[in-house]
Design a protein around this motif. Structure first.
Motif, mmCIF file in Angstrom:
data_model
loop_
_atom_site.group_PDB
_atom_site.id
_atom_site.type_symbol
_atom_site.label_atom_id
_atom_site.label_comp_id
_atom_site.label_asym_id
_atom_site.label_seq_id
_atom_site.Cartn_x
_atom_site.Cartn_y
_atom_site.Cartn_z
ATOM 1 N N GLN A 166 0.813 -1.220 0.000
ATOM 2 C CA GLN A 166 0.000 0.000 0.000
ATOM 3 C C GLN A 166 0.845 1.268 0.000
ATOM 4 N N SER A 167 2.062 1.165 0.578
ATOM 5 C CA SER A 167 2.781 2.409 0.842
ATOM 6 C C SER A 167 3.397 2.929 -0.442
ATOM 7 N N ASN A 168 2.536 3.215 -1.344
ATOM 8 C CA ASN A 168 2.943 3.743 -2.621
ATOM 9 C C ASN A 168 2.266 5.088 -2.749
ATOM 10 N N TYR A 169 3.053 6.131 -2.538
ATOM 11 C CA TYR A 169 2.441 7.467 -2.577
ATOM 12 C C TYR A 169 3.116 8.236 -3.693
ATOM 13 N N PRO A 170 2.666 8.009 -4.959
ATOM 14 C CA PRO A 170 3.347 8.658 -6.085
ATOM 15 C C PRO A 170 3.359 10.170 -5.923
ATOM 16 N N GLU A 171 2.305 10.718 -5.280
ATOM 17 C CA GLU A 171 2.260 12.174 -5.108
ATOM 18 C C GLU A 171 3.396 12.658 -4.217
ATOM 19 N N TYR A 172 3.949 11.767 -3.356
ATOM 20 C CA TYR A 172 5.092 12.143 -2.529
ATOM 21 C C TYR A 172 6.381 11.455 -3.003
ATOM 22 N N GLY A 173 6.279 10.666 -4.078
ATOM 23 C CA GLY A 173 7.463 9.943 -4.570
ATOM 24 C C GLY A 173 7.927 8.850 -3.622
ATOM 25 N N ILE A 174 7.003 8.294 -2.829
ATOM 26 C CA ILE A 174 7.392 7.298 -1.831
ATOM 27 C C ILE A 174 6.889 5.906 -2.215
ATOM 28 N N SER A 175 7.779 4.923 -2.164
ATOM 29 C CA SER A 175 7.365 3.536 -2.376
ATOM 30 C C SER A 175 8.307 2.618 -1.611
ATOM 31 N N GLY A 176 7.897 2.172 -0.431
ATOM 32 C CA GLY A 176 8.750 1.330 0.421
ATOM 33 C C GLY A 176 8.798 -0.095 -0.106
ATOM 34 N N ARG A 177 9.906 -0.756 0.170
ATOM 35 C CA ARG A 177 10.131 -2.109 -0.339
ATOM 36 C C ARG A 177 10.485 -3.014 0.829
ATOM 37 N N LEU A 178 9.812 -4.197 0.865
ATOM 38 C CA LEU A 178 10.100 -5.167 1.915
ATOM 39 C C LEU A 178 11.465 -5.805 1.637
ATOM 40 N N SER A 179 12.266 -6.006 2.699
ATOM 41 C CA SER A 179 13.566 -6.646 2.507
ATOM 42 C C SER A 179 13.424 -8.149 2.725
ATOM 43 N N ILE A 180 13.667 -8.929 1.676
ATOM 44 C CA ILE A 180 13.632 -10.390 1.802
ATOM 45 C C ILE A 180 15.076 -10.888 1.744
ATOM 46 N N ILE A 181 15.485 -11.613 2.783
ATOM 47 C CA ILE A 181 16.865 -12.082 2.818
ATOM 48 C C ILE A 181 16.894 -13.602 2.966
ATOM 49 N N THR A 182 17.975 -14.197 2.496
ATOM 50 C CA THR A 182 18.126 -15.646 2.612
ATOM 51 C C THR A 182 19.209 -15.932 3.634
ATOM 52 N N GLU A 183 18.872 -16.701 4.665
ATOM 53 C CA GLU A 183 19.842 -17.073 5.697
ATOM 54 C C GLU A 183 19.665 -18.540 6.000
ATOM 55 N N ARG A 184 20.740 -19.265 6.098
ATOM 56 C CA ARG A 184 20.691 -20.711 6.350
ATOM 57 C C ARG A 184 19.632 -21.375 5.463
ATOM 58 N N ASN A 185 19.655 -21.036 4.166
ATOM 59 C CA ASN A 185 18.783 -21.623 3.154
ATOM 60 C C ASN A 185 17.292 -21.369 3.355
ATOM 61 N N ARG A 186 16.938 -20.395 4.182
ATOM 62 C CA ARG A 186 15.514 -20.052 4.305
ATOM 63 C C ARG A 186 15.339 -18.574 4.008
ATOM 64 N N GLN A 187 14.132 -18.226 3.547
ATOM 65 C CA GLN A 187 13.876 -16.811 3.285
ATOM 66 C C GLN A 187 13.187 -16.172 4.493
ATOM 67 N N TYR A 188 13.651 -14.973 4.822
ATOM 68 C CA TYR A 188 13.081 -14.242 5.944
ATOM 69 C C TYR A 188 12.789 -12.806 5.513
ATOM 70 N N VAL A 189 11.893 -12.155 6.258
ATOM 71 C CA VAL A 189 11.714 -10.721 6.098
ATOM 72 C C VAL A 189 12.758 -10.064 6.990
ATOM 73 N N GLY A 190 13.652 -9.273 6.406
ATOM 74 C CA GLY A 190 14.684 -8.601 7.192
ATOM 75 C C GLY A 190 14.116 -7.337 7.830
ATOM 76 N N THR A 191 14.307 -7.185 9.141
ATOM 77 C CA THR A 191 13.830 -5.971 9.821
ATOM 78 C C THR A 191 14.951 -5.303 10.619
ATOM 79 N N GLY A 192 16.061 -6.031 10.865
ATOM 80 C CA GLY A 192 17.135 -5.492 11.698
ATOM 81 C C GLY A 192 18.246 -4.882 10.861
ATOM 82 N N GLY A 193 18.949 -3.918 11.445
ATOM 83 C CA GLY A 193 20.086 -3.296 10.755
ATOM 84 C C GLY A 193 19.643 -2.180 9.827
ATOM 85 N N ASN A 194 20.592 -1.320 9.501
ATOM 86 C CA ASN A 194 20.290 -0.139 8.679
ATOM 87 C C ASN A 194 19.866 -0.466 7.258
ATOM 88 N N LYS A 195 20.165 -1.699 6.815
ATOM 89 C CA LYS A 195 19.761 -2.112 5.473
ATOM 90 C C LYS A 195 18.655 -3.173 5.565
#
Ligand code: HEC
Ligand code: HEC
Length: 470
Positions: free
Chosen positions: A232-261
């Motif tokens: 939903q967080s697509n606000y073209p009027e503000y030029g904003i579009s957030g992207r979920l971080s999907i990372i692979t660790e120990r052969n599984r996919q996770y949603v990354g929430t920690g760290g600056n990246k």
């Protein structure tokens, strides 16, 4: 106000269901006897009413009995300075290469230690309070060094190199004429232990520590809610579009929430001990110097911290309380909150999120049911955003491009000066105060920055007062 409306709805629902026992409907009794308003409850039942130097480093109210014993043990493993001695599992095993001498040397009081790039002009004396990532200009690592520059070493060993920082200052003006200045960092590295690296082939990326506010809640986030936000967080009027971080660790996919990246899906305890302190574990049994041309031969000391001990460190961070907001009824803070919405800061710094229903599991399998089903106010969407060329670090990390950063959670930010004695912000600390942090926003954050820059001085001051109430 959207946020107050939401509280009203929650309060009504709770009254109807009479079932919201964990958090209480909208009033809870503070330990000091005063009643707390929902606006003050940063993290539901984990909120602590603490505005001293201990504000980030106090257990959540539900940490009692055996859990408290493990919390205290984790706290010691986290804070007690380590030495190169091999005798004591609590304080030994430092190095041979390292950056800090304990987790707490960089995360003082579970916060953000004053970075050595400002205190010492680069690598610190005895320890460094930042991490220095080094990459080749083609994105690959240096075989002799790895990804992190270990700029400290125990006696008899040479550090990998020493960092030097300088800052270029430029003056700007707001639309009303008031001046402000921004500093841009420049880094060099000298005293390489092995091959010198040509500056043209070297990307130096310095990160200052993050505050540990709400680590348990961040690991317990309802990732479906983040997924919906990203959609939903697509606000073209503000030029904003957030992207979920999907990372692979120990052969599984996770949603990354920690760290600056948003490149971590756990609290990085094993990685921290191994890479930041040089303390080996079952997960990382080899010293970071292993295989480097500086053949040190330290690996025969074996495993230096047990998984059980590291789980207590995980528990300690996960069970920290989140400081309650302060001065929520002050006139300036209320006006500043309205300005925060006016400047569309909330489109990335999402005020309200929820933790999921299944209990987060720590390193060794311990479950923390207290973290489930909470309404929390992290002021982040935990998504990646393009922050423009000025903040681009020229290195991709996890699923983030070099110009993308995770929205930094703002809860507890107003207490950073009390806890850590400085007001350096952003991933590399280049902002010397909150105003500078906002004025560095570019890319998807450019509209917000301009809206802030066009406000009157008293409106800008009110917005800052609001940030300081978080
Ligand atoms: C030399 C300094 C240093 C030491 C020592 C250190 N850290 Fe960190 N830590 C950092 C920096 C810098 C970051 C931010 C990295 C980034 O940009 O994502 C960080 C980030 C983190 C995060 C992510 C925080 C968040 O908000 O997402 C956790 C968790 C963490 N550290 C835990 C630890 C633990 C546990 C230890 C000890 C085993 C430790 N750190 C030791 C510098 C340090
Ligand atoms: C497009 C998304 C976005 C918008 C809009 C946005 N921010 Fe941010 N904010 C970020 C990201 C991403 C970072 C981390 C950047 C970095 O560290 O390099 C950040 C960092 C910050 C920080 C520094 C936090 C710290 O502890 O280092 C502050 C303060 C902040 N933002 C305040 C604001 C305010 C106030 C507004 C509105 C005027 C705003 N932001 C609008 C995404 C956003």
């Amino acid at each position: 106000m959207e946020i107050k409306y939401r509280y009203a709805v929650i309060a009504t629902l709770c009254a109807l269901l009479a079932a919201c026992t964990k958090e209480g409907p909208d009033i809870i009794t503070k330990p000091n006897g005063r009643d707390a308003s929902p606006a003050e409850l940063s993290a539901g039942s984990a909120t602590v009413f603490m505005n001293s130097i201990r504000a980030y480093d106090t257990p959540a109210p539900w940490v009692t009995g055996a859990l408290l014993d493990r919390f205290m043990h984790g706290d010691r493993l986290y804070d007690d300075p380590r030495t190169a001695s091999q005798g004591d599992p609590l304080t030994g095993g430092l190095g041979p290469l390292y950056a800090g001498f304990s987790c707490g040397s960089c995360h003082n009081n579970a916060g953000r230690t004053y970075p050595s790039i400002f205190a010492d002009g680069g690598s610190g004396r005895g320890f460094s309070a930042q991490l220095v990532y080094i990459t080749r200009s083609n994105g690959k690592f240096f075989r002799q060094y790895g990804r992190v520059l270990h700029d400290q070493a125990i006696v008899g060993v040479k550090a990998e190199g020493k960092l030097h920082a300088s800052f270029e200052e430029k003056e700007y003006a707001f639309h009303d004429g008031e001046k402000y200045a921004l500093i841009t960092p420049h880094y060099t590295i000298s005293e390489w232990y092995a091959d010198s690296i040509a500056p043209g082939d070297l990307i130096i990326d310095v990160h200052i520590p993050l505050r540990h506010v709400g680590m348990g809640q961040i690991m317990a986030l309802d990732t479906d809610e983040l997924r919906r936000l990203a959609a939903q967080s697509n606000y073209p009027e503000y030029g904003i579009s957030g992207r979920l971080s999907i990372i692979t660790e120990r052969n599984r996919q996770y949603v990354g929430t920690g760290g600056n990246k948003a490149h971590h899906a756990d609290l990085t305890v094993e990685l921290g001990f191994s890479s930041d302190l040089g303390v080996t574990s079952d997960r990382f049994p080899l010293e970071v110097s292993e295989g480097q041309s500086q053949n040190i031969g330290y690996s025969h000391f074996g495993i230096q911290i047990s998984t059980r001990d590291m789980e207590d460190v995980d528990l300690y961070m996960s069970a920290l309380g989140v400081p309650a907001r302060r001065n929520v009824n002050s006139e300036a803070v209320r006006r500043g909150e309205a300005n925060f919405y006016r400047a569309s800061c909330h489109l990335c710094h999402t005020p309200t999120l929820h933790t999921r229903q299944d209990a987060p599991v720590l390193l060794g399998g311990t479950r923390l049911p207290w973290l489930t089903g909470q309404t929390i106010h992290p002021y982040s969407d935990f998504l990646l955003h393009d922050m423009g060329a000025g903040l681009d670090n020229h290195v991709a990390t996890g699923s983030a491009f070099s110009y993308e950063w995770r929205t930094t959670p703002l809860w507890g930010i107003g207490l950073q000066e009390t806890v850590n004695g400085h007001t350096h912000f952003l991933h590399d600390g280049r902002a010397r105060n909150l105003t500078e942090a906002i004025m560095w926003h570019d890319g998807e954050g450019a509209v917000s920055r301009e809206l802030f820059a066009r406000m009157s001085k008293s409106d800008r001051d009110a917005l800052i007062a609001f940030l300081n109430s978080l």
